[in-house]
Design a protein around this motif. Structure first.
Motif, PDB file in Angstrom:
ATOM      1  N   TYR A 102       3.369   7.473  16.538  1.00  0.00           N
ATOM      2  CA  TYR A 102       4.684   7.645  17.154  1.00  0.00           C
ATOM      3  C   TYR A 102       5.208   6.262  17.539  1.00  0.00           C
ATOM      4  CZ  TYR A 102       8.203  10.600  19.463  1.00  0.00           C
ATOM      5  OH  TYR A 102       9.357  11.256  19.810  1.00  0.00           O
ATOM      6  N   VAL A 103       6.252   5.833  16.886  1.00  0.00           N
ATOM      7  CA  VAL A 103       6.946   4.544  16.985  1.00  0.00           C
ATOM      8  C   VAL A 103       6.460   3.640  15.846  1.00  0.00           C
ATOM      9  CG1 VAL A 103       7.578   2.538  18.352  1.00  0.00           C
ATOM     10  CG2 VAL A 103       7.147   4.720  19.513  1.00  0.00           C
ATOM     11  N   SER A 104       7.350   3.381  14.943  1.00  0.00           N
ATOM     12  CA  SER A 104       7.027   2.512  13.818  1.00  0.00           C
ATOM     13  C   SER A 104       6.896   1.066  14.275  1.00  0.00           C
ATOM     14  CB  SER A 104       8.132   2.593  12.761  1.00  0.00           C
ATOM     15  OG  SER A 104       7.968   1.595  11.782  1.00  0.00           O
ATOM     16  N   PRO A 105       5.921   0.335  13.727  1.00  0.00           N
ATOM     17  CA  PRO A 105       5.895  -1.113  13.982  1.00  0.00           C
ATOM     18  C   PRO A 105       7.115  -1.759  13.333  1.00  0.00           C
ATOM     19  CG  PRO A 105       4.380  -0.550  12.225  1.00  0.00           C
ATOM     20  CD  PRO A 105       4.874   0.754  12.786  1.00  0.00           C
ATOM     21  N   SER A 106       7.473  -2.928  13.798  1.00  0.00           N
ATOM     22  CA  SER A 106       8.684  -3.606  13.310  1.00  0.00           C
ATOM     23  C   SER A 106       8.417  -4.330  11.998  1.00  0.00           C
ATOM     24  CB  SER A 106       9.201  -4.579  14.373  1.00  0.00           C
ATOM     25  OG  SER A 106       9.472  -3.901  15.580  1.00  0.00           O
ATOM     26  N   VAL A 107       7.964  -3.578  10.986  1.00  0.00           N
ATOM     27  CA  VAL A 107       7.668  -4.198   9.689  1.00  0.00           C
ATOM     28  C   VAL A 107       8.933  -4.702   9.016  1.00  0.00           C
ATOM     29  CG1 VAL A 107       5.551  -2.891   9.319  1.00  0.00           C
ATOM     30  CG2 VAL A 107       7.733  -1.911   8.590  1.00  0.00           C
ATOM     31  N   TRP A 108      10.087  -4.206   9.427  1.00  0.00           N
ATOM     32  CA  TRP A 108      11.363  -4.660   8.878  1.00  0.00           C
ATOM     33  C   TRP A 108      11.742  -6.041   9.407  1.00  0.00           C
ATOM     34  CZ3 TRP A 108      13.735  -4.893  13.565  1.00  0.00           C
ATOM     35  CH2 TRP A 108      13.344  -3.956  14.526  1.00  0.00           C
ATOM     36  N   ALA A 109      11.094  -6.472  10.499  1.00  0.00           N
ATOM     37  CA  ALA A 109      11.422  -7.765  11.101  1.00  0.00           C
ATOM     38  C   ALA A 109      10.394  -8.841  10.777  1.00  0.00           C
ATOM     39  CB  ALA A 109      11.559  -7.617  12.617  1.00  0.00           C
ATOM     40  N   TRP A 110       9.112  -8.476  10.778  1.00  0.00           N
ATOM     41  CA  TRP A 110       8.093  -9.481  10.528  1.00  0.00           C
ATOM     42  C   TRP A 110       6.821  -8.795  10.053  1.00  0.00           C
ATOM     43  CZ3 TRP A 110       3.735 -10.434  13.974  1.00  0.00           C
ATOM     44  CH2 TRP A 110       3.665  -9.533  15.048  1.00  0.00           C
ATOM     45  N   ARG A 111       6.005  -9.541   9.330  1.00  0.00           N
ATOM     46  CA  ARG A 111       4.755  -9.063   8.732  1.00  0.00           C
ATOM     47  C   ARG A 111       4.946  -7.730   8.000  1.00  0.00           C
ATOM     48  NH1 ARG A 111       0.373  -8.713  13.138  1.00  0.00           N
ATOM     49  NH2 ARG A 111      -0.837  -8.002  11.353  1.00  0.00           N
ATOM     50  N   PRO A 112       5.790  -7.701   6.965  1.00  0.00           N
ATOM     51  CA  PRO A 112       6.028  -6.451   6.242  1.00  0.00           C
ATOM     52  C   PRO A 112       4.803  -5.904   5.532  1.00  0.00           C
ATOM     53  CG  PRO A 112       6.987  -8.320   5.082  1.00  0.00           C
ATOM     54  CD  PRO A 112       6.574  -8.825   6.429  1.00  0.00           C
ATOM     55  N   GLY A 113       3.811  -6.759   5.268  1.00  0.00           N
ATOM     56  CA  GLY A 113       2.595  -6.294   4.604  1.00  0.00           C
ATOM     57  C   GLY A 113       1.823  -5.268   5.411  1.00  0.00           C
ATOM     58  N   ARG A 114       2.098  -5.166   6.701  1.00  0.00           N
ATOM     59  CA  ARG A 114       1.412  -4.172   7.530  1.00  0.00           C
ATOM     60  C   ARG A 114       1.687  -2.754   7.056  1.00  0.00           C
ATOM     61  NH1 ARG A 114       3.594  -5.379  13.347  1.00  0.00           N
ATOM     62  NH2 ARG A 114       5.453  -5.912  12.120  1.00  0.00           N
ATOM     63  N   ALA A 115       2.862  -2.521   6.485  1.00  0.00           N
ATOM     64  CA  ALA A 115       3.235  -1.163   6.097  1.00  0.00           C
ATOM     65  C   ALA A 115       2.246  -0.591   5.082  1.00  0.00           C
ATOM     66  CB  ALA A 115       4.651  -1.161   5.529  1.00  0.00           C
ATOM     67  N   ARG A 116       1.964  -1.353   4.030  1.00  0.00           N
ATOM     68  CA  ARG A 116       1.046  -0.856   2.999  1.00  0.00           C
ATOM     69  C   ARG A 116      -0.369  -0.699   3.547  1.00  0.00           C
ATOM     70  NH1 ARG A 116       1.434  -0.397  -2.387  1.00  0.00           N
ATOM     71  NH2 ARG A 116       3.458  -1.463  -2.380  1.00  0.00           N
TER      72      ARG A 116
END
Length: 311
Positions: free
Chosen positions: A44-58
């Protein structure tokens, strides 16, 4: 962390919901997934992968089954980055817009004299230390240009005394609003706001209060931030709107002259004020204000994700 993960696994739940605090909760999620893959995990609450460290999403896809997003653009970001399934459930602020928007009498006060200026220097001691002096200079410049104004500083209880002392010598003695109802009332009558960038900018936008946003961090944090942040604005209201409606002044640009020059036009029927209000008027549709409650949407997804075939 190990003890918490062990306790979760021992309970053999249908689903584990982790809420924010990623340094702690994702460590638990990884341990739970390794120990018992049958336990569904929802964040619950997405990390800010759109702002920094986008590799966290995968990376998260290996141990998160579903993300409940607070911001409407986040599901598309995770899809593009190869992250876990993600659903926009709504921001809690969307449930409280009626507390932020004026009735007829408050709307008249919003346009009456002296105009009310909200000053929001942040909720952390470091933020206040870095921003309060420049905010004080800004308030003084705005008063010089516009004449009498009323200043309100909404804050939290443990900072109230610190702010009273820090603002005792201001040319305009601000009123410190601590009670939740008092703070909401201030939002409903405010003509404009000077705010630290953060969630409060979205709150002000939903309240229909034109805003100038600012932020300062240490020199080193600024250097690192410029290299890591991948978005055109750090203002949450701008990110949700998809345009830079709220002017922002970061680091070296955060000066009293710049802030006052951007803030003063917001007190009158200016193009700057009208542009912000027009942008804010689109938020209800963008954030699906008035539809099902965010908590209800979240609950449906949690129940739909739960799995435990052996129970």
């Amino acid at each position: 962390m190990r003890l918490t993960a062990k306790t979760v696994v021992a309970q053999r739940p249908h689903v584990l919901v982790i809420i924010d605090s990623p340094g702690f909760t994702r460590g638990i999620a990884r341990r739970v997934r390794a120990a018992d893959p049958a336990i569904a995990i929802v964040e619950y609450v997405s990390p800010s992968v759109w702002a920094w460290r986008p590799g966290r999403a995968r990376v998260m896809r290996a141990y998160i089954d579903h993300i409940l997003a607070l911001l409407p653009f986040e599901p598309e970001v995770h899809r593009r980055l190869g992250g876990p399934p993600c659903t926009y459930v709504g921001h809690p602020l969307a449930e409280n817009v009626h507390d932020l928007r004026p009735d007829a009498e408050e709307a008249r006060r919003r346009l009456a004299a002296p105009p009310v200026l909200l000053v929001l220097p942040g909720s952390r001691a470091g933020e206040i230390q870095r921003l309060l002096a420049v905010f004080a200079e800004t308030v003084a410049l705005v008063q010089e240009r516009l004449g009498p104004i009323e200043v309100v500083i909404p804050t939290i209880p443990h900072l109230a005394d610190k702010l009273r002392v820090a603002t005792a010598q201001w040319p305009i003695r601000p009123r410190i609003a601590v009670d939740a109802a008092d703070k909401q009332a201030a939002f409903r009558i405010a003509r404009a706001a000077l705010a630290k960038s953060g969630t409060v900018t979205l709150e002000l936008a939903l309240a229909g209060v034109p805003t100038v946003a600012a932020y300062r961090v240490s020199w080193l944090e600024g250097v690192v931030g410029r290299r890591m942040v991948k978005v055109s604005s750090v203002i949450l209201a701008n990110l949700v709107l998809g345009e830079n409606a709220v002017p922002e002044f970061i680091q070296e640009a955060c000066t009293a002259d710049n802030l006052a020059a951007a803030l003063a036009p917001l007190f009158g029927d200016s193009p700057e004020r009208r542009r912000q209000l027009e942008a804010f008027s689109r938020l209800d549709a963008i954030m699906e204000v008035g539809s099902s409650a965010p908590a209800a949407r979240a609950a449906e997804i949690v129940l739909g994700t739960a799995r435990r075939p052996d129970v």
